[in-house]
Design a protein around this motif. Structure first.
Motif, PDB file in Angstrom:
ATOM      1  N   ARG A 115      28.156   7.512  23.493  1.00  0.00           N
ATOM      2  CA  ARG A 115      28.556   8.172  22.476  1.00  0.00           C
ATOM      3  C   ARG A 115      29.474   9.213  21.012  1.00  0.00           C
ATOM      4  N   GLU A 116      28.221   8.642  20.791  1.00  0.00           N
ATOM      5  CA  GLU A 116      27.872   9.134  19.160  1.00  0.00           C
ATOM      6  C   GLU A 116      27.431  10.404  19.319  1.00  0.00           C
ATOM      7  N   LYS A 117      25.927   9.819  20.066  1.00  0.00           N
ATOM      8  CA  LYS A 117      25.448  11.111  20.451  1.00  0.00           C
ATOM      9  C   LYS A 117      25.664  12.548  21.167  1.00  0.00           C
ATOM     10  N   LEU A 118      26.754  11.916  22.380  1.00  0.00           N
ATOM     11  CA  LEU A 118      27.352  13.118  23.339  1.00  0.00           C
ATOM     12  C   LEU A 118      28.514  14.056  22.507  1.00  0.00           C
ATOM     13  N   GLU A 119      28.952  13.176  21.421  1.00  0.00           N
ATOM     14  CA  GLU A 119      30.212  13.739  21.238  1.00  0.00           C
ATOM     15  C   GLU A 119      29.332  14.642  19.620  1.00  0.00           C
ATOM     16  N   SER A 120      28.814  14.735  19.413  1.00  0.00           N
ATOM     17  CA  SER A 120      27.845  15.378  18.601  1.00  0.00           C
ATOM     18  C   SER A 120      27.218  16.681  19.058  1.00  0.00           C
ATOM     19  N   LEU A 121      26.651  16.044  20.857  1.00  0.00           N
ATOM     20  CA  LEU A 121      26.644  17.542  21.852  1.00  0.00           C
ATOM     21  C   LEU A 121      27.942  18.807  21.840  1.00  0.00           C
ATOM     22  N   ILE A 122      28.875  17.718  22.073  1.00  0.00           N
ATOM     23  CA  ILE A 122      29.945  18.567  22.170  1.00  0.00           C
ATOM     24  C   ILE A 122      30.858  19.095  21.366  1.00  0.00           C
ATOM     25  N   ARG A 123      30.308  18.961  19.931  1.00  0.00           N
ATOM     26  CA  ARG A 123      30.727  19.497  18.736  1.00  0.00           C
ATOM     27  C   ARG A 123      30.283  20.701  18.843  1.00  0.00           C
ATOM     28  N   THR A 124      28.818  20.862  19.256  1.00  0.00           N
ATOM     29  CA  THR A 124      27.933  22.304  18.527  1.00  0.00           C
ATOM     30  C   THR A 124      28.908  23.297  19.261  1.00  0.00           C
ATOM     31  N   PRO A 125      29.152  24.593  18.346  1.00  0.00           N
ATOM     32  CA  PRO A 125      29.533  26.065  19.172  1.00  0.00           C
ATOM     33  C   PRO A 125      28.937  26.185  20.101  1.00  0.00           C
TER      34      PRO A 125
ATOM     35  N   THR B 243      26.437  24.383  22.394  1.00  0.00           N
ATOM     36  CA  THR B 243      27.583  23.750  24.103  1.00  0.00           C
ATOM     37  C   THR B 243      29.122  23.741  24.354  1.00  0.00           C
ATOM     38  N   ALA B 244      29.763  24.051  22.933  1.00  0.00           N
ATOM     39  CA  ALA B 244      31.721  23.209  23.757  1.00  0.00           C
ATOM     40  C   ALA B 244      31.955  25.161  24.514  1.00  0.00           C
ATOM     41  N   LYS B 245      31.024  25.862  24.034  1.00  0.00           N
ATOM     42  CA  LYS B 245      31.561  27.007  25.495  1.00  0.00           C
ATOM     43  C   LYS B 245      31.323  27.138  26.095  1.00  0.00           C
ATOM     44  N   MET B 246      30.405  26.454  27.138  1.00  0.00           N
ATOM     45  CA  MET B 246      29.491  25.564  28.419  1.00  0.00           C
ATOM     46  C   MET B 246      30.526  24.408  29.304  1.00  0.00           C
ATOM     47  N   LEU B 247      30.873  24.264  28.287  1.00  0.00           N
ATOM     48  CA  LEU B 247      31.867  22.903  28.457  1.00  0.00           C
ATOM     49  C   LEU B 247      33.510  23.079  29.057  1.00  0.00           C
ATOM     50  N   GLN B 248      33.712  22.461  29.928  1.00  0.00           N
ATOM     51  CA  GLN B 248      35.152  22.609  30.984  1.00  0.00           C
ATOM     52  C   GLN B 248      36.082  22.020  30.409  1.00  0.00           C
ATOM     53  N   GLU B 249      35.861  20.903  29.161  1.00  0.00           N
ATOM     54  CA  GLU B 249      36.355  20.250  28.176  1.00  0.00           C
ATOM     55  C   GLU B 249      35.644  19.730  27.295  1.00  0.00           C
ATOM     56  N   GLN B 250      35.931  19.377  26.394  1.00  0.00           N
ATOM     57  CA  GLN B 250      35.536  18.853  25.341  1.00  0.00           C
ATOM     58  C   GLN B 250      35.800  17.048  24.582  1.00  0.00           C
ATOM     59  N   LEU B 251      34.806  16.217  26.104  1.00  0.00           N
ATOM     60  CA  LEU B 251      34.911  15.412  26.377  1.00  0.00           C
ATOM     61  C   LEU B 251      33.754  14.787  26.667  1.00  0.00           C
ATOM     62  N   VAL B 252      33.969  12.961  26.812  1.00  0.00           N
ATOM     63  CA  VAL B 252      33.204  12.285  27.619  1.00  0.00           C
ATOM     64  C   VAL B 252      33.738  11.271  28.553  1.00  0.00           C
ATOM     65  N   THR B 253      32.908  11.372  29.647  1.00  0.00           N
ATOM     66  CA  THR B 253      33.443  10.448  30.809  1.00  0.00           C
ATOM     67  C   THR B 253      32.393   9.517  31.304  1.00  0.00           C
ATOM     68  N   ILE B 254      33.254   8.849  31.885  1.00  0.00           N
ATOM     69  CA  ILE B 254      32.237   7.821  32.722  1.00  0.00           C
ATOM     70  C   ILE B 254      31.832   8.357  34.398  1.00  0.00           C
ATOM     71  N   ARG B 255      31.580   8.360  34.911  1.00  0.00           N
ATOM     72  CA  ARG B 255      30.909   8.278  36.748  1.00  0.00           C
ATOM     73  C   ARG B 255      29.568   7.866  36.997  1.00  0.00           C
ATOM     74  N   ASN B 256      29.914   6.767  37.642  1.00  0.00           N
ATOM     75  CA  ASN B 256      28.921   5.855  38.594  1.00  0.00           C
ATOM     76  C   ASN B 256      28.235   5.552  37.141  1.00  0.00           C
ATOM     77  N   ASP B 257      29.758   4.884  36.372  1.00  0.00           N
ATOM     78  CA  ASP B 257      29.022   3.766  35.562  1.00  0.00           C
ATOM     79  C   ASP B 257      27.774   3.894  35.017  1.00  0.00           C
ATOM     80  N   ARG B 258      28.366   5.434  34.202  1.00  0.00           N
ATOM     81  CA  ARG B 258      26.944   6.559  33.901  1.00  0.00           C
ATOM     82  C   ARG B 258      27.862   7.731  32.379  1.00  0.00           C
ATOM     83  N   TYR B 259      27.925   7.540  31.089  1.00  0.00           N
ATOM     84  CA  TYR B 259      28.269   8.411  30.766  1.00  0.00           C
ATOM     85  C   TYR B 259      27.974  10.258  30.391  1.00  0.00           C
TER      86      TYR B 259
END
Length: 785
Positions: free
Chosen positions: A168-178, A180-196
């Motif tokens: 979570r810390e690595k992903l949150e650090s990634l999505i807070r980068t300016p 990277t943020a513009k490439m994301l639909q939302e700045q959040l970390v979620t789970i699919r198929n038991d993977r972050y």
């Protein structure tokens, strides 16, 4: 018992009400399959269990059945090696906990008031607290396996938490980068198929690399696991697999422990099911305000104020019925809607309930019978599909009853002979009743045919009954009147409704004279019954008043008796206190006098006189001697100087030294003299003792009045030692060299106590057991210094 009969008599509805009072599904299952029993002992056993459950409810409230579920399917799976789920294991621990709690609940009542059957049931529940605690240590109430279940599981879950935090810390650090943020639909970390993963816009899907796990329904968002955390997610997944294997191991271990106790756990479940079922019967009895019937297998039934349990209590009219003593068959007549069918169903249903161990809504002391079967032909069973008329359907049912009934059966017939020609119907009804009556069964039948009234009147063992009808209000009262046949009341009802009198008179003329006599007879019987009923009510009121007065007098008598006993006890206690005080003072004074006697030369007369006066005052005025009463005044005046006497107030023997006036005498008691009233003395023997003066003005008697033997047989040790002390003083003052103390053989307690006393006495030189010719071990010989 035929299931059709159970439904006809509404027994199945009672079972539904019983099931509604069960606290668990186990209790509901037991209630739904309850059937009447024809075994008298079994029925009594069931009723006793219900009575005990009512006692527990009354004293301690409802039993705590929360947590009790049917764990038997899980137990069977554990037996064959299947691994139980956490929720199943939790239900097993909850059942064990509930069993212990119910055991304490019943046992607390059993200590106050015996409930042996319930106590036996809870005693049969196994004590498996270690298994219960082990399960609860591993699994919580929601069915989750706890970290503390094992050291390995706690270590694995700690690793999981650390791994998840790092991802979570690595992903949150990634999505807070300016950038990277513009490439994301939302700045959040979620789970699919038991993977972050992170939500990436479609056009930037190739920017992050990694793995696409999902996309939105519109396709605009891709859920991508960045390449930088793939290894971290893989490691997290491996750790979760280790967690699953450890949980599986823990559940398997717990399941094995459950399987080892499978038989005990199944027995516990069945005991708790039976307990819940019994308490449900008690709660149903409380709801219906029911009482415990007295059961018999003699075919005797006596209902007092019996009510149909499915009718509202405030509207149902109770019935009184007795069957099987003077008569075995009851023929009930009366108009429609008068309550005949309800009365039939009440008798049948209450019989079924009693045979099932249920209390019945009736008066205390009602008696019910255990029948081998109950048969009923009630209601119109016409069937178009089977081409059966009303008469045919009734006949089909009655024929089956005739084939199966015995003398221990109860038969209930509604509208016997209806549905066909009245003449033939009444004749057939009489024939059927006669056949059933000859069989010896217990029978209640309702009918409209007046011919059956005459049959019941003439036939021994058969009695008429009717449903009461109020002609004034034109309404039935629904009261069952045994012994009184029913009246048609047709003319009276028609007249009350306004039918012209001419038509009514014409109708009466069409009725035969015999029928009119029967109606007149019935009217007379009903009038007499009403009169007798009024007198009975008056007599009952008088009896209640008399009984109340009797109870009041008994209570008053008990109060007076208790008051008398209390006063006698108080007087006895005061008397004991006075005697004890006098004895203590006397002993102190005697001890002081002995000291004065030893001083001799230094003793002054006024000190002796003062001590003797104190001794006189110490004696309680009302104390009696061993004889229970004092001698008369006439006998007391005959005492003269030198006589040997008994002093009642001190219970001591002494010698009269001189008379002091007309009412008193000075008496020598051992080493002391005291002034005593003549009415406190009893003459024992005449004597002329020689009086010897001593230097201290003390006197002692010599000659015949001096004893060399003391008989203590029958005395207790404390009194004996006082007698020995005085006896030794007398012997010493009389210059006797040797005396004999007779204590008997017995248990040896008296001999041992006296000899211990002699060892400490300063004037005793020696003592020994008597020789053969002196009394042997029953005598101690004492020699003075």
């Amino acid at each position: 018992m035929d299931s059709k009969i159970l439904k006809t008599l509404d027994y199945t509805k009672i079972l539904q009400k019983l099931a509604n009072h069960a606290a668990t599904q186990l209790g509901e299952q037991a209630a739904s399959v309850l059937l009447p029993s024809s075994d008298l002992d079994e029925v009594k056993h069931r009723l006793q269990a219900t009575d005990e459950a009512m006692t527990v409810d009354r004293l301690k409230g409802g039993a705590p059945f929360s947590g009790v579920t049917d764990i038997r399917p899980a137990i069977q799976r554990a037996r064959i090696g299947s691994v139980l789920s956490p929720q199943e294991l939790w239900h097993i621990s909850a059942l064990l906990f509930a069993g212990r709690r119910i055991h304490r609940h019943v046992e607390s009542v059993h200590e106050e008031q015996a409930v042996p059957m319930l106590q036996a049931l809870v005693d049969a529940i196994s004590e498996q607290k270690p298994l219960e605690e082990h399960i609860r240590q591993c699994i919580d109430e929601q069915g989750d396996v706890l970290d503390q279940a094992s050291f390995e599981l706690a270590t694995i879950r700690r690793e999981l938490r650390i791994g998840e935090t790092r991802i979570r810390e690595k992903l949150e650090s990634l999505i807070r980068t300016p950038s990277t943020a513009k490439m994301l639909q939302e700045q959040l970390v979620t789970i699919r198929n038991d993977r972050y993963v992170i939500p990436v816009k479609q056009e930037y899907r190739g920017h992050f690399g990694g793995i696409v796990h999902d996309q939105s329904s519109s396709g605009a968002t891709m859920f991508i696991e960045p390449e930088s955390i793939v290894m971290m997610n893989n490691k997290l997944r491996e750790t979760k697999l280790k967690e699953e294997r450890e949980i599986e191991r823990i559940l398997s271990l717990l399941t094995d422990q459950v399987g080892e106790q499978a038989d005990l756990l199944i027995n516990d479940t069945e005991c708790l099911q039976q307990l819940d079922f019994i308490f449900a019967k008690a709660r149903l009895a409380h709801e219906m305000k029911a009482t415990q019937p007295r059961m018999n297998d003699r075919g005797f039934l006596k209902l007092g104020k019996g009510r149909h349990p499915l009718l509202a209590k405030d509207s149902v009219v109770p019935i009184d019925v007795e069957l099987g003593n003077q008569y075995t068959s009851i023929i009930v007549t009366g108009p429609n809607t008068g309550g005949k069918t309800v009365s039939l169903k009440t008798i049948g249903l209450l019989s079924l309930m009693a045979m099932s161990g249920l209390f019945i809504p009736a008066q205390e002391g009602s008696q019910m019978c255990v029948f081998d079967s109950i048969y009923a032909d009630i209601g119109d069973e016409q069937s178009i599909e089977q081409s059966l008329s009303t008469f045919s359907s009734h006949m089909t049912n009655i024929i089956r009853i005739l084939q199966e009934m015995t003398q221990k059966s109860l038969v209930l017939l509604d509208e016997l002979g209806a549905g066909t020609d009245p003449a033939e119907g009444s004749a057939l009804a009489i024939a059927l009743l006669e056949h059933m009556h000859q069989t010896g069964c217990r029978m209640v039948a309702t009918t409209h045919y007046s011919e059956l009234k005459a049959y019941a009147y003439e036939r021994k063992g058969v009695i008429n009954a009717s449903m009461e009808f109020d002609v004034q209000t034109l309404r039935p009262t629904y009261r069952l009147l045994v012994g009184v046949p029913g009246r048609s009341n047709a003319f009276a009802i028609a007249e009350r409704l306004g039918l012209p009198k001419a038509i009514i008179d014409h109708a009466r003329g069409e009725v035969t004279e015999e029928d009119m006599r029967v109606e007149s007879m019935i009217a007379s019987l009903e009038e007499n019954r009403l009169s007798a009923e009024a007198e009975r009510i008056s007599a009952e009121q008088l009896r209640r008043e008399t009984e109340a007065l009797r109870q009041q007098l008994l209570a008053e008598n008990e109060r007076l008796q208790a008051e008398r006993d209390k006063r006698v006890a108080k007087a006895e206690e005061e008397a004991r206190s006075v005697v004890a005080k006098a004895r203590r003072e006397a002993e102190e004074i005697i001890k002081e006098l002995k000291q004065l006697a030893e001083e001799k030369a230094n003793v002054q007369d006024h000190r002796l006189t003062e001590a003797r006066k104190r001794l006189d005052e110490a004696a309680p005025a009302s104390k009696l001697g061993k004889q229970g009463k004092r001698p008369s005044a006439a006998k007391a005046r005959k005492i003269e100087a030198g006589d040997e006497v008994t002093v009642y107030s001190l219970n001591q023997k002494g010698t009269v030294v001189e008379l002091s006036g007309s009412q008193e005498a000075i008496v020598q008691l051992g080493i002391m003299k005291m002034k005593v009233r003549l009415d406190d003395l009893e003459l024992l023997a005449r004597a002329k003792p020689e009086v010897v003066k001593t230097g201290a003005n003390l006197t002692r008697s010599r000659g015949d009045s001096v004893r060399s033997e003391l008989d203590l047989r029958g005395e207790n040790l404390e009194e004996a030692l006082m007698e020995v002390d005085r006896f030794l003083d007398e012997g010493l003052l009389s210059n006797l060299g040797q005396v004999y103390i007779i204590h008997g053989k017995g248990t040896g307690i008296l001999r041992t106590g006296i000899q211990d006393f002699l060892r400490r006495h300063k004037h005793v030189k020696s003592f020994r057991i008597g020789n053969y010719n002196e009394g042997g071990t029953g005598v101690t010989v004492v020699e003075f210094k």
